[in-house]
Design a protein around this motif. Structure first.
Motif, PDB file in Angstrom:
ATOM      1  N   SER A   2      13.257 -16.818 106.270  1.00  0.00           N
ATOM      2  CA  SER A   2      14.175 -16.139 105.369  1.00  0.00           C
ATOM      3  C   SER A   2      15.575 -16.681 105.445  1.00  0.00           C
ATOM      4  N   GLU A   3      15.895 -17.448 106.481  1.00  0.00           N
ATOM      5  CA  GLU A   3      17.246 -17.976 106.603  1.00  0.00           C
ATOM      6  C   GLU A   3      17.250 -19.222 107.454  1.00  0.00           C
ATOM      7  N   ARG A   4      18.317 -19.952 107.329  1.00  0.00           N
ATOM      8  CA  ARG A   4      18.497 -21.197 108.102  1.00  0.00           C
ATOM      9  C   ARG A   4      19.808 -21.092 108.858  1.00  0.00           C
ATOM     10  N   LEU A 568       4.220  -7.561 116.251  1.00  0.00           N
ATOM     11  CA  LEU A 568       4.168  -7.925 114.833  1.00  0.00           C
ATOM     12  C   LEU A 568       5.549  -8.399 114.394  1.00  0.00           C
ATOM     13  N   ILE A 569       5.587  -9.538 113.705  1.00  0.00           N
ATOM     14  CA  ILE A 569       6.841 -10.102 113.218  1.00  0.00           C
ATOM     15  C   ILE A 569       6.764 -10.211 111.707  1.00  0.00           C
ATOM     16  N   LEU A 570       7.689  -9.554 111.031  1.00  0.00           N
ATOM     17  CA  LEU A 570       7.740  -9.564 109.578  1.00  0.00           C
ATOM     18  C   LEU A 570       9.070 -10.189 109.159  1.00  0.00           C
ATOM     19  N   ASP A 571       8.995 -11.395 108.629  1.00  0.00           N
ATOM     20  CA  ASP A 571      10.199 -12.121 108.234  1.00  0.00           C
ATOM     21  C   ASP A 571      10.337 -12.041 106.715  1.00  0.00           C
ATOM     22  N   GLU A 572      11.082 -11.047 106.251  1.00  0.00           N
ATOM     23  CA  GLU A 572      11.248 -10.825 104.815  1.00  0.00           C
ATOM     24  C   GLU A 572       9.883 -10.744 104.128  1.00  0.00           C
ATOM     25  N   PHE A 599       8.955  -6.515 114.919  1.00  0.00           N
ATOM     26  CA  PHE A 599      10.264  -7.078 114.596  1.00  0.00           C
ATOM     27  C   PHE A 599      10.286  -7.336 113.094  1.00  0.00           C
ATOM     28  N   VAL A 600      11.249  -6.734 112.428  1.00  0.00           N
ATOM     29  CA  VAL A 600      11.335  -6.855 110.976  1.00  0.00           C
ATOM     30  C   VAL A 600      12.676  -7.491 110.627  1.00  0.00           C
ATOM     31  N   ILE A 601      12.627  -8.683 110.048  1.00  0.00           N
ATOM     32  CA  ILE A 601      13.826  -9.336 109.549  1.00  0.00           C
ATOM     33  C   ILE A 601      13.955  -8.966 108.078  1.00  0.00           C
ATOM     34  N   ALA A 602      15.077  -8.423 107.703  1.00  0.00           N
ATOM     35  CA  ALA A 602      15.198  -7.929 106.327  1.00  0.00           C
ATOM     36  C   ALA A 602      16.613  -8.106 105.825  1.00  0.00           C
ATOM     37  N   HIS A 603      16.702  -8.463 104.541  1.00  0.00           N
ATOM     38  CA  HIS A 603      17.980  -8.430 103.838  1.00  0.00           C
ATOM     39  C   HIS A 603      18.072  -7.181 102.977  1.00  0.00           C
ATOM     40  N   ARG A 604      16.923  -6.702 102.512  1.00  0.00           N
ATOM     41  CA  ARG A 604      16.903  -5.450 101.724  1.00  0.00           C
ATOM     42  C   ARG A 604      16.857  -4.295 102.706  1.00  0.00           C
ATOM     43  N   LEU A 605      17.993  -3.667 102.905  1.00  0.00           N
ATOM     44  CA  LEU A 605      18.122  -2.661 103.952  1.00  0.00           C
ATOM     45  C   LEU A 605      17.298  -1.412 103.672  1.00  0.00           C
ATOM     46  N   LEU A 641      27.411  -3.869 105.191  1.00  0.00           N
ATOM     47  CA  LEU A 641      26.268  -4.491 104.516  1.00  0.00           C
ATOM     48  C   LEU A 641      25.554  -3.499 103.607  1.00  0.00           C
ATOM     49  N   TYR A 642      25.384  -2.299 104.113  1.00  0.00           N
ATOM     50  CA  TYR A 642      24.671  -1.272 103.333  1.00  0.00           C
ATOM     51  C   TYR A 642      25.457  -0.907 102.081  1.00  0.00           C
ATOM     52  N   GLU A 643      26.731  -0.757 102.241  1.00  0.00           N
ATOM     53  CA  GLU A 643      27.567  -0.404 101.095  1.00  0.00           C
ATOM     54  C   GLU A 643      27.569  -1.525 100.055  1.00  0.00           C
ATOM     55  N   ALA A 644      27.565  -2.780 100.516  1.00  0.00           N
ATOM     56  CA  ALA A 644      27.566  -3.916  99.595  1.00  0.00           C
ATOM     57  C   ALA A 644      26.306  -3.927  98.751  1.00  0.00           C
ATOM     58  N   GLN A 645      25.188  -3.440  99.293  1.00  0.00           N
ATOM     59  CA  GLN A 645      23.928  -3.447  98.545  1.00  0.00           C
ATOM     60  C   GLN A 645      23.776  -2.248  97.633  1.00  0.00           C
ATOM     61  N   PHE A 646      24.307  -1.106  98.022  1.00  0.00           N
ATOM     62  CA  PHE A 646      23.999   0.127  97.298  1.00  0.00           C
ATOM     63  C   PHE A 646      25.205   0.805  96.650  1.00  0.00           C
ATOM     64  N   ALA A 647      26.371   0.134  96.686  1.00  0.00           N
ATOM     65  CA  ALA A 647      27.532   0.707  96.021  1.00  0.00           C
ATOM     66  C   ALA A 647      27.310   0.735  94.520  1.00  0.00           C
ATOM     67  N   ALA A 648      27.909   1.682  93.837  1.00  0.00           N
ATOM     68  CA  ALA A 648      27.751   1.798  92.383  1.00  0.00           C
ATOM     69  C   ALA A 648      28.352   0.579  91.706  1.00  0.00           C
ATOM     70  N   PRO A 649      27.817   0.209  90.530  1.00  0.00           N
ATOM     71  CA  PRO A 649      28.348  -0.949  89.809  1.00  0.00           C
ATOM     72  C   PRO A 649      29.841  -0.800  89.542  1.00  0.00           C
ATOM     73  N   ILE A 650      30.529  -1.898  89.674  1.00  0.00           N
ATOM     74  CA  ILE A 650      31.977  -1.920  89.464  1.00  0.00           C
ATOM     75  C   ILE A 650      32.261  -2.262  88.004  1.00  0.00           C
ATOM     76  N   GLU A 651      33.154  -1.487  87.412  1.00  0.00           N
ATOM     77  CA  GLU A 651      33.530  -1.780  86.038  1.00  0.00           C
ATOM     78  C   GLU A 651      34.191  -3.138  85.956  1.00  0.00           C
ATOM     79  N   GLU A 652      33.904  -3.850  84.876  1.00  0.00           N
ATOM     80  CA  GLU A 652      34.443  -5.204  84.736  1.00  0.00           C
ATOM     81  C   GLU A 652      35.956  -5.215  84.681  1.00  0.00           C
ATOM     82  N   ASP A 653      36.543  -4.115  84.178  1.00  0.00           N
ATOM     83  CA  ASP A 653      38.002  -4.098  84.041  1.00  0.00           C
ATOM     84  C   ASP A 653      38.673  -3.420  85.226  1.00  0.00           C
ATOM     85  N   ASP A 654      37.975  -3.349  86.361  1.00  0.00           N
ATOM     86  CA  ASP A 654      38.542  -2.709  87.541  1.00  0.00           C
ATOM     87  C   ASP A 654      38.720  -3.742  88.639  1.00  0.00           C
ATOM     88  N   PRO A 655      39.806  -4.534  88.580  1.00  0.00           N
ATOM     89  CA  PRO A 655      39.994  -5.587  89.583  1.00  0.00           C
ATOM     90  C   PRO A 655      40.107  -5.054  90.999  1.00  0.00           C
TER      91      PRO A 655
END
Length: 667
Positions: A2-4, A568-572, A599-605, A641-655
């Motif tokens: 899943s990663e290098r 058991l090893i689960l890599d993504e 052991f579970v390697i995951a990017h999808r939290l 990391l969790y907030e980056a994945q599940f935060a609500a969509p940001i309005e395009e006009d909200d810098p």
């Protein structure tokens, strides 16, 4: 994977595809000298020494009979020529009387010529003796052919058995090489060495051994017969040997390095083609066709130049040898004619010597042309020997320890590891994974998550510290015993050409039909299999293109389920599964993880919220660990990391919101 990690060698171009070692880079080409490589290649014939002795003996007999042929034919020529001369001489006289009469009349040259002949005036051609000589010649050539055929038969067995052992050695070597070797070597380059180069060695040995042996024996036999017939003409013929050697060596030095380059570029071209064809869809999607074509044409041009140069220089050898041979032929014909005229030789002997001169130059020419094949074969042998000489992974202990219990408890004790000596990756890592617990490993790409798993499987060796499984240091266990206790599901699915049943059963040889079906039902493979025309007997090709990405992933999960591992090893493992199937797989994973250390390697939290322990890694170190709730409450790296994945969509006009999201995504 899943990663290098950033410090590992990375592929230089193009998309990659495959298992854990999919990304590969070109190795450094280490060319050996022709002499040591050829000697080593010949050394592999040592187990066949008695058969080689038999080949030499058969060759000696065959060549001896062949070499005697021209001498016997020369005798037949003498019978015909001298019989024709004798028919024109007065019957009832003796040869001495005829010679004396010629000398008295002043025709001394003809008298000298007749003095060298064995004739009876007025007798004519002795057809009885001629037929006996011709039958002798026929017998010589027939038996020479039979012995030559037997020689070729035995030699073919020697060659094929030698190459068979070489292939076995390469196959065994492949299993002893560390994963780091495959990380450095492009897959197409490796395949080229294992297939193309070994095939080229086989063809080179088959052709060169037979013809070189026969040619060398022929040269020895012919030289012997030439000295028997006429030492003077033999000296003239032998002038060609140093001249031939000088020409051959001069040309060979210039062609050898081009043969090495030829097979090097062949491997590079194979690697490029394999990459481009495997990732054909990605090449098209990203519009990189022109770049791939440019790389192909560049390497193809290098291959063309190396191949042309190698064949051009080696191809000069045969015409050069033929030219030298023709010069010798002219010299022998002129000098031989003078010797016959002066009575120093018989006509049949000159004819035989001319045949010997051809037999002499022909094997020299053959030896010159075989240099072409021999250089090509030795160049391939260098590449195969480079593979065989690669550093192997450390030896397993002769009698490996095995844990008395099979609970799956893993403990990392002050573990340190780095891919490159001057670039630390994991340093001072300590961790305990209790039996039956699920350990989730998260973190940014390059943090060392997959490296951690590779260390558990002993794909790489630790620099310091140790890892224990159920109280036993894994370095004291045999690798096969260690890995037999582990199951692994990777992000990159690997399925082989065969039935769906065979692919599931790969997880545990000897599994019963009921056990295979239970694993398929537990992982929801059974649901889509029944929709296929042949069910579990559906045959997959080597890319399993008749299944979707999610279905292929489910098959690999079923395979791990059947293996019944302690760890058991689960890599993504669920990255290619759709949302609905992911829910089903999560239930299957819960059953699979029961009573096992996972052991579970995951990017999808979202897939690891129920893990017993979540480990957050950054730059090879554990920066946080705890349950999902504890880490969210801590508002640290995991929370970001969790907030980056599940935060609500940001309005395009909200810098300002954009800036907050970017900040939240930083580890």
């Amino acid at each position: 994977m899943s990663e290098r990690t950033p410090n590992r060698p990375q592929p230089q171009r193009g998309p990659q595809h495959g298992g854990p070692a999919a990304g590969m880079a070109m190795p450094v080409e280490k060319s050996m000298h022709f002499g040591p490589s050829a000697k080593r290649l010949m050394g592999r014939l040592k187990p066949e020494r008695w058969a080689v002795f038999g080949v030499i003996l058969l060759g000696v007999v065959s060549v001896t009979l062949t070499v005697l042929g021209p001498k016997a034919l020369g005798e037949a020529t003498n019978i015909v020529f001298e019989g024709a001369i004798s028919a024109n001489l007065p019957e009832g006289t003796t040869k001495e009387q005829v010679i004396a009469g010629l000398e008295a009349s002043g025709d001394t040259q003809q008298a000298e010529m007749l003095s060298a002949m064995n004739l009876t005036p007025g007798q004519g051609i002795d057809f009885g003796l001629l037929s006996q000589v011709l039958l002798l010649v026929l017998g010589l050539y027939v038996f020479a052919s039979v012995f030559a055929w037997l020689q070729g038969l035995v030699l073919n067995g020697i060659t094929q058995r030698t190459v068979y052992r070489l292939r076995e050695d390469v196959e065994t070597k492949m299993h002893r090489l560390p994963l780091s070797y495959f990380d450095r070597m492009q897959r197409g380059e490796l395949l080229s060495r294992v297939t193309n180069d070994i095939d080229n060695i086989s063809q080179s040995l088959q052709q060169t051994l037979s013809q070189l042996l026969t040619s060398i024996l022929t040269v020895i036999g012919v030289i012997t017969m030439m000295f028997v017939i006429s030492p003077l003409l033999a000296v003239i013929a032998l002038v060609t040997i140093p001249l031939t050697l000088l020409v051959t060596v001069f040309i060979a030095k210039r062609s050898q390095k081009r043969f090495v380059a030829q097979w090097k570029h062949t491997g590079e071209l194979n690697a490029q083609i394999e990459e481009a064809f495997t990732g054909h869809a990605l090449v098209k999607v990203f519009g990189r066709s022109k770049e791939v074509e440019r790389d192909f044409h560049g390497t193809n041009e290098k291959l063309y130049e190396a191949s042309f140069g190698a064949q051009f220089f080696s191809g000069i050898i045969m015409p050069a040898m033929m030219f030298i041979g023709n010069l010798v032929y002219v010299a022998i014909a002129v000098v031989g004619g003078l010797l016959v005229a002066n009575g120093a030789m018989r006509l049949g002997d000159v004819q035989a010597f001319i045949q010997y001169s051809r037999q002499f130059t022909q094997p020299l020419t053959t030896i010159g042309s075989m240099v072409n094949l021999l250089q090509s074969g030795v160049a391939s042998a260098e590449r195969v020997f480079e593979l065989l000489d690669a550093d192997e992974q450390s030896e397993d202990p002769a009698e490996g320890e095995e844990p008395t219990e099979r609970t799956g408890r893993l403990e990392f004790e002050d573990v340190a590891f780095r891919y490159e000596e001057d670039t630390p990756l994991i340093d001072g890592l300590s961790l305990v994974a209790e039996p039956g617990h699920t350990i989730a490993i998260v973190g940014p790409t390059g943090a060392g998550k997959t490296t951690l798993v590779n260390l558990i499987m002993r794909f790489y060796e630790l620099d310091s510290g140790r890892i224990t499984l159920d109280g036993v240091d894994i370095t004291r266990m045999r690798r096969d015993d260690l890995r037999a206790r582990m199951g692994m599901v990777l992000q990159d699915t690997w399925l082989f050409a065969g039935t769906i049943r065979d692919n599931i059963a790969y997880g545990r040889p000897g599994a019963t039909e009921d056990e295979i079906l239970d694993a398929a039902r537990a992982t929801y493979v059974d649901r889509f299999v029944h929709m296929l025309p042949d069910g579990y007997d559906t045959v997959l090709d080597d890319e399993a293109s008749n299944l979707s990405a999610g279905e292929k992933q489910l098959l690999t999960i079923a395979r791990a389920f059947l293996a019944r591992p302690s760890v058991l090893i689960l890599d993504e493992a669920t990255s290619s599964v759709d949302t609905r199937t992911e829910v089903l797989v999560q239930h299957a994973m819960s059953a699979l993880r029961k009573d096992r250390t996972s052991f579970v390697i995951a990017h999808r939290l979202s897939t690891i919220r129920d893990a017993d322990t979540i480990i957050v890694m950054e730059q090879g170190s554990i920066v946080e660990q705890g349950t999902h709730a504890e880490l969210i409450a801590a508002e640290g790296a995991y929370a970001r990391l969790y907030e980056a994945q599940f935060a609500a969509p940001i309005e395009e006009d909200d810098p300002e919101g954009d800036a907050e999201l970017v900040a939240a995504q930083r580890p």
